[in-house]
Design a protein around this motif. Structure first.
Motif, PDB file in Angstrom:
ATOM      1  N   ARG A 155       3.513  -0.705  15.943  1.00 58.25           N
ATOM      2  CA  ARG A 155       3.491  -1.616  14.797  1.00 58.25           C
ATOM      3  C   ARG A 155       2.091  -1.729  14.217  1.00 58.25           C
ATOM      4  N   ASN A 156       1.090  -1.893  15.075  1.00 58.72           N
ATOM      5  CA  ASN A 156      -0.285  -2.053  14.608  1.00 58.72           C
ATOM      6  C   ASN A 156      -0.767  -0.813  13.858  1.00 58.72           C
ATOM      7  N   ARG A 157      -0.432   0.357  14.376  1.00 55.71           N
ATOM      8  CA  ARG A 157      -0.869   1.590  13.713  1.00 55.71           C
ATOM      9  C   ARG A 157      -0.117   1.803  12.400  1.00 55.71           C
ATOM     10  N   LEU A 158       1.168   1.439  12.364  1.00 56.75           N
ATOM     11  CA  LEU A 158       1.937   1.545  11.120  1.00 56.75           C
ATOM     12  C   LEU A 158       1.394   0.592  10.062  1.00 56.75           C
ATOM     13  N   ILE A 159       0.994  -0.595  10.482  1.00 58.04           N
ATOM     14  CA  ILE A 159       0.425  -1.566   9.527  1.00 58.04           C
ATOM     15  C   ILE A 159      -0.835  -0.985   8.887  1.00 58.04           C
ATOM     16  N   ILE A 160      -1.689  -0.354   9.688  1.00 64.18           N
ATOM     17  CA  ILE A 160      -2.916   0.245   9.159  1.00 64.18           C
ATOM     18  C   ILE A 160      -2.585   1.341   8.146  1.00 64.18           C
ATOM     19  N   VAL A 161      -1.658   2.230   8.511  1.00 60.69           N
ATOM     20  CA  VAL A 161      -1.300   3.345   7.633  1.00 60.69           C
ATOM     21  C   VAL A 161      -0.668   2.836   6.344  1.00 60.69           C
ATOM     22  N   ILE A 162       0.262   1.881   6.443  1.00 60.37           N
ATOM     23  CA  ILE A 162       0.943   1.361   5.254  1.00 60.37           C
ATOM     24  C   ILE A 162      -0.036   0.620   4.350  1.00 60.37           C
ATOM     25  N   ALA A 163      -0.922  -0.178   4.949  1.00 61.41           N
ATOM     26  CA  ALA A 163      -1.892  -0.934   4.147  1.00 61.41           C
ATOM     27  C   ALA A 163      -2.821   0.011   3.388  1.00 61.41           C
ATOM     28  N   VAL A 164      -3.334   1.024   4.054  1.00 60.95           N
ATOM     29  CA  VAL A 164      -4.229   1.985   3.388  1.00 60.95           C
ATOM     30  C   VAL A 164      -3.470   2.748   2.305  1.00 60.95           C
ATOM     31  N   THR A 165      -2.229   3.126   2.585  1.00 63.06           N
ATOM     32  CA  THR A 165      -1.425   3.840   1.589  1.00 63.06           C
ATOM     33  C   THR A 165      -1.208   2.992   0.343  1.00 63.06           C
ATOM     34  N   LEU A 166      -0.889   1.712   0.523  1.00 62.38           N
ATOM     35  CA  LEU A 166      -0.674   0.819  -0.626  1.00 62.38           C
ATOM     36  C   LEU A 166      -1.963   0.635  -1.425  1.00 62.38           C
ATOM     37  N   LEU A 167      -3.086   0.485  -0.748  1.00 63.60           N
ATOM     38  CA  LEU A 167      -4.368   0.339  -1.448  1.00 63.60           C
ATOM     39  C   LEU A 167      -4.700   1.594  -2.247  1.00 63.60           C
ATOM     40  N   LEU A 168      -4.452   2.757  -1.652  1.00 66.50           N
ATOM     41  CA  LEU A 168      -4.700   4.012  -2.369  1.00 66.50           C
ATOM     42  C   LEU A 168      -3.767   4.145  -3.570  1.00 66.50           C
ATOM     43  N   MET A 169      -2.514   3.731  -3.415  1.00 67.45           N
ATOM     44  CA  MET A 169      -1.578   3.785  -4.545  1.00 67.45           C
ATOM     45  C   MET A 169      -2.053   2.897  -5.691  1.00 67.45           C
ATOM     46  N   LEU A 170      -2.544   1.710  -5.351  1.00 67.26           N
ATOM     47  CA  LEU A 170      -3.069   0.810  -6.393  1.00 67.26           C
ATOM     48  C   LEU A 170      -4.283   1.418  -7.082  1.00 67.26           C
ATOM     49  N   ALA A 171      -5.129   2.106  -6.316  1.00 74.23           N
ATOM     50  CA  ALA A 171      -6.319   2.729  -6.897  1.00 74.23           C
ATOM     51  C   ALA A 171      -5.956   3.899  -7.807  1.00 74.23           C
ATOM     52  N   ILE A 172      -4.891   4.623  -7.465  1.00 76.87           N
ATOM     53  CA  ILE A 172      -4.496   5.806  -8.232  1.00 76.87           C
ATOM     54  C   ILE A 172      -3.671   5.436  -9.458  1.00 76.87           C
ATOM     55  N   PHE A 173      -2.991   4.279  -9.428  1.00 77.07           N
ATOM     56  CA  PHE A 173      -2.028   3.924 -10.479  1.00 77.07           C
ATOM     57  C   PHE A 173      -2.587   4.024 -11.899  1.00 77.07           C
ATOM     58  N   PRO A 174      -3.816   3.551 -12.179  1.00 74.41           N
ATOM     59  CA  PRO A 174      -4.320   3.669 -13.560  1.00 74.41           C
ATOM     60  C   PRO A 174      -4.411   5.112 -14.067  1.00 74.41           C
ATOM     61  N   PHE A 175      -4.505   6.068 -13.151  1.00 73.30           N
ATOM     62  CA  PHE A 175      -4.627   7.474 -13.546  1.00 73.30           C
ATOM     63  C   PHE A 175      -3.302   8.234 -13.402  1.00 73.30           C
ATOM     64  N   ALA A 176      -2.254   7.529 -12.954  1.00 74.54           N
ATOM     65  CA  ALA A 176      -1.003   8.215 -12.611  1.00 74.54           C
ATOM     66  C   ALA A 176      -0.330   8.842 -13.831  1.00 74.54           C
ATOM     67  N   ALA A 177      -0.351   8.142 -14.963  1.00 75.37           N
ATOM     68  CA  ALA A 177       0.305   8.682 -16.157  1.00 75.37           C
ATOM     69  C   ALA A 177      -0.339   9.999 -16.587  1.00 75.37           C
ATOM     70  N   GLY A 178      -1.669  10.040 -16.559  1.00 74.14           N
ATOM     71  CA  GLY A 178      -2.361  11.278 -16.904  1.00 74.14           C
ATOM     72  C   GLY A 178      -2.078  12.394 -15.927  1.00 74.14           C
ATOM     73  N   LEU A 179      -1.961  12.050 -14.636  1.00 71.82           N
ATOM     74  CA  LEU A 179      -1.656  13.060 -13.617  1.00 71.82           C
ATOM     75  C   LEU A 179      -0.247  13.609 -13.803  1.00 71.82           C
ATOM     76  N   VAL A 180       0.714  12.718 -14.074  1.00 69.16           N
ATOM     77  CA  VAL A 180       2.090  13.167 -14.329  1.00 69.16           C
ATOM     78  C   VAL A 180       2.129  14.085 -15.534  1.00 69.16           C
ATOM     79  N   ASP A 181       1.423  13.706 -16.597  1.00 70.77           N
ATOM     80  CA  ASP A 181       1.375  14.523 -17.806  1.00 70.77           C
ATOM     81  C   ASP A 181       0.757  15.894 -17.523  1.00 70.77           C
ATOM     82  N   ALA A 182      -0.317  15.920 -16.727  1.00 67.64           N
ATOM     83  CA  ALA A 182      -0.977  17.186 -16.406  1.00 67.64           C
ATOM     84  C   ALA A 182      -0.062  18.093 -15.579  1.00 67.64           C
ATOM     85  N   VAL A 183       0.652  17.508 -14.620  1.00 69.91           N
ATOM     86  CA  VAL A 183       1.567  18.292 -13.783  1.00 69.91           C
ATOM     87  C   VAL A 183       2.688  18.892 -14.624  1.00 69.91           C
TER      88      VAL A 183
END
Length: 241
Positions: free
Chosen positions: A24-52
């Motif tokens: 549980r503790n290790r999953l919490i770390i992985v999920i928390a970091v993943t969510l933070l990274l998703m929030l950081a990437i979100f402003p650029f996501a539309a441009g990335l989707v368009d580029a792909v």
């Protein structure tokens, strides 16, 4: 005493609740970091989707949205893919730290040897899908009748096809590694695969059909050709390891 001697070096007996708590503790770390990274990437996501999509889909094709949440879902998917790619070292580290106490030294050496090859094969498969198979697939399928009517695709479905192609071909590229492991573990003999090459190629073509759905068969033939080369290389490799 016998049970203790059979434990890997550095391991200790843990109750089920202790294992679940650590997981549980290790999953919490992985999920928390993943969510933070998703929030950081979100402003650029539309441009990335368009580029792909701009790379994979011919320029004469019109990309549209047919549902209110379609573009948002594509952006979230892109954020998740980006977060997994960036946070992958952490994911591997946490998984290994959880499993390491229960592994013997030779099992750890086995993982050190196999995992990098598996990762490289997955990346190679994804790159071939993105730079070769996908553009060829869309060009052939959408090129039929493009002079009569302008093709229009859904953002969500098209992006889903792209991600499925890339992930699917990455998984397909694990086949040679699976063959080598099966031979080294004694599940199948090398001579059996050598004598049954036609059957193996038929199986590989079935795998290519499953992971690269293409009514023109061009993408399947590309995948089959690559898998045939990887199969022959893996057979050659098993002669020396």
């Amino acid at each position: 005493m016998a049970a203790e001697k059979s434990l890997p070096p550095g391991d200790r007996e843990m109750s089920l609740s202790e294992h679940l708590r650590e997981l549980r503790n290790r999953l919490i770390i992985v999920i928390a970091v993943t969510l933070l990274l998703m929030l950081a990437i979100f402003p650029f996501a539309a441009g990335l989707v368009d580029a792909v999509l701009a790379h994979a889909v011919p320029s004469y094709v019109k990309i549209s949205t047919y549902a209110p949440m379609e573009m948002f879902k594509a952006r979230v998917t892109m954020c998740f893919i980006g977060a997994i790619a960036i946070g992958f070292p952490l994911l591997v580290y946490e998984a290994f730290r959880f499993a390491a106490p229960g592994l013997y030294p030779h099992e750890k050496r086995f993982l050190y040897l196999v995992f990098p090859f598996s990762l490289l094969l997955f990346i190679a498969g994804g790159l071939i899908a993105y730079f070769v198979t996908l553009p060829l697939f869309f060009a052939i399928v959408l090129g039929q009748g493009a002079d009569v009517a302008t093709p229009a695709l859904s953002v969500g479905e098209t992006f889903s096809i792209v991600t499925n192609f890339v992930a699917g071909l990455g998984l397909v590229f694990q086949v040679p590694l699976i063959i080598v492991l099966a031979i080294k573990m004694g599940l199948v003999k090398r001579e059996t695969l050598t004598r049954g090459r036609l059957a193996v190629y038929g199986l590989l073509f079935g795998v290519a059909m499953f992971f690269s759905p293409d009514p023109t068969l061009f993408s399947q033939l590309i995948v089959l050709a690559v898998l045939a080369v990887l199969f022959e290389l893996s057979m050659l490799l098993t002669r020396f390891i």
